[in-house]
Design an enzyme around this catalytic site. Structure first.
Site, mmCIF file in Angstrom:
data_model
loop_
_atom_site.group_PDB
_atom_site.id
_atom_site.type_symbol
_atom_site.label_atom_id
_atom_site.label_comp_id
_atom_site.label_asym_id
_atom_site.label_seq_id
_atom_site.Cartn_x
_atom_site.Cartn_y
_atom_site.Cartn_z
ATOM 1 N N ASP A 235 2.881 3.679 3.476
ATOM 2 C CA ASP A 235 3.754 3.069 4.477
ATOM 3 C C ASP A 235 5.235 3.219 4.143
ATOM 4 O OD1 ASP A 235 3.593 1.268 2.344
ATOM 5 O OD2 ASP A 235 2.887 -0.405 3.567
ATOM 6 N N MET B 54 -0.409 0.586 1.188
ATOM 7 C CA MET B 54 -0.763 1.359 -0.002
ATOM 8 C C MET B 54 -1.694 0.584 -0.940
ATOM 9 S SD MET B 54 2.917 3.131 -0.875
ATOM 10 C CE MET B 54 2.243 4.166 -2.187
ATOM 11 N N HIS B 55 -2.274 1.317 -1.909
ATOM 12 C CA HIS B 55 -2.955 0.767 -3.094
ATOM 13 C C HIS B 55 -4.329 0.160 -2.825
ATOM 14 C CE1 HIS B 55 1.035 1.283 -4.701
ATOM 15 N NE2 HIS B 55 1.516 0.240 -4.074
#
Length: 490
Positions: free
Chosen positions: A237, A78-79
């Site tokens: 995830d 992520m991110h």
């Protein structure tokens, strides 16, 4: 029919081929490099993800009846910030979730824009790993790159775009960008204005289980797959891993001991922690979840084993650990700074309490326990919101250790269920593809049909009491050391 789940991790992409009953036909993993161009920075080249995914797909289906492959979906780190220009060329290496360069930008968002406003707009505050601070960093430090941005996407969405041609993201992953109005499941106009981007630079939003397109004809031909293969949006995830462990519906919990560590609690009710120490995100099943994320979990043990002890005998090192709840050494697991609950990129890992009689096993035990104590920190915040959890699923590389599972059960005083098949985000991705293809009506239906529990670790009341005292001592360490961390970071 057969379904593919693609787990785009930090160190490798892991691909899974599964049928609708949950039987796994093949698993393939392909590694790619991770770059640290400056201390605290963490980057990867998106093209490496795509090349290794394609190679992995070719290997994954090599022995399968390819005509039966009906769907593909994703779980992804992520991110991360991936930016493309008007020609769809990657402008710069992706800035990853565990990159700590955005201290200034994070402080600006939290202090000048204000935590209350951020929480109102997005249900969250700024953390150094989130995507919005990364955009501000590029704007302020690489203005020529910022001016070229045509598409902004997350890591797994780059794979989705390359495979399907659809510029899409899902709500669970988008929740971690600090650009999404999580409660109302739409982009936040206020946050886009703050970051200087427009909605047409952002992907179309989908639920994780929705079809976004089909496999590009040229890729279908190369892989020998039908052009009608459904591509589903996928999930971040942790949300994908939660699907793969059956953590859907209301009040279910999953703990992941991967590179990072998370506690994930699904909820039909939208909740926000008043201190924003836990993330309030959309879930891959169409509801919501609370999530705490520590930046270093199983990676602490990997660092300790590989880099310090110079051994790969993980089980052998744990075999000498016998006196649980009695260790006099503590380990703060903040190798990359920390997110939940401290939101402190300057936090550092430490051993505390070493004496002349401290053994190698004591230090190994402290590393494992430190990760569990930090997980307990996040669990306590959920409890303070009135969330009642008496059992959890567990996944990730660290979950393969019976000793670590036992520590989690006793330090948190909850039952720990071990899934019969632990394939994390890849399995969740395959299940999302099944829902997109109509095999199951809902994500919860898929989880109920596929996910089974192999064994359960029960807490021991005597050990729980010992660990309660150790946890009380652990809780005093970070507040005492925070001024030191800030001083040595200068």
């Amino acid at each position: 029919m057969l379904y593919i789940g693609i787990d785009l991790g930090t160190s490798a992409v892991k691909l899974l081929l599964m049928d609708e009953t949950g039987r796994i036909h093949n698993v393939v993993s392909r590694e790619y490099p991770l770059f640290f161009p400056h201390p605290g920075w963490s980057e990867q080249n998106p093209e490496d993800w795509f090349e290794q995914t394609l190679a992995g797909l070719e290997e994954l289906v090599s022995g399968a009846d390819r005509d039966k492959v009906a769907g593909i979906s994703f779980g992804g780190q992520m991110h991360g910030l991936v930016i493309l220009d008007e020609n769809d060329a990657v402008i710069r290496p992706a800035i990853l979730w565990n990159d700590g360069r955005t201290v200034k930008e994070t402080d600006y968002l939290n202090q000048e824009i204000g935590r209350d406003r951020l929480s109102e707009y997005t249900a969250n505050i700024a953390f150094a790993g989130f995507t919005a601070p990364k955009l501000l960093w590029v704007r302020d430090n690489e203005p020529e790159n910022f001016a070229r941005i045509r598409r902004i996407m997350l890591p797994k969405d780059y794979l989705c775009y390359r495979l399907s041609g659809t510029f899409a993201t899902d709500l669970s992953d988008a929740s971690g960008m600090l650009l999404l109005d999580v409660k109302n499941r739409r982009w936040s106009k206020e946050m886009l204005e703050i970051c200087g981007v427009t909605e047409d630079q952002l992907p179309q939003l989908f639920e994780s289980y929705e079809k976004v397109g089909t496999l590009k004809p040229e890729l279908a031909k190369r892989l020998g797959l039908p052009e009608a293969v459904v591509i589903a949006a996928g999930a971040g995830d942790n949300a994908a891993a939660a699907v793969g462990t059956g953590t859907v519906g209301d009040g279910r919990c999953n703990i992941s001991l991967g590179t990072s560590g998370t506690i994930f609690i699904s909820s039909r009710q939208f909740r926000v922690d008043s201190n924003n120490a836990l993330h309030s995100f959309d879930h891959a099943d169409g509801t919501y979840h609370l999530m705490g994320c520590m930046l270093s979990a199983a990676s602490c043990n990997k660092w300790w084993m590989d880099d310090i002890l110079a051994t790969k005998d993980y089980a052998g090192e744990q075999a000498d650990i016998t006196k649980l709840g009695e260790n006099h050494v503590f380990f703060l697991p903040y190798l990359m700074g920390e997110r939940s609950p401290w939101n402190d990129p300057m936090a550092r890992a430490t051993f505390t309490g070493i004496t002349m009689d401290t053994t190698r096993a004591d230090l190994t035990q402290a590393v494992l326990e430190g990760v569990c104590f930090a997980t307990r920190d996040m669990y306590e915040i959920a409890r303070s919101l009135g969330v009642h959890v008496d059992r959890t699923k567990i996944c990730g590389g660290g979950a393969k250790s019976p000793l670590w599972r036992r520590m989690i059960a006793n330090i948190l005083n909850i039952k720990v269920d071990v899934p019969a098949c632990e394939e994390g985000p890849g399995m969740g991705g395959a299940m999302l593809a099944m829902v997109a293809d109509g095999v199951y009506a809902t994500v919860e239906d898929a989880a109920n049909a596929i996910v089974k529990v192999r064994e359960t670790e029960e807490p021991d009341p005597e050990l729980v009491a010992k660990y309660e005292e150790r946890y009380r001592q652990f809780r005093t360490l970070y507040p005492a050391l925070k001024p030191v961390f800030q001083e040595i970071a200068k």
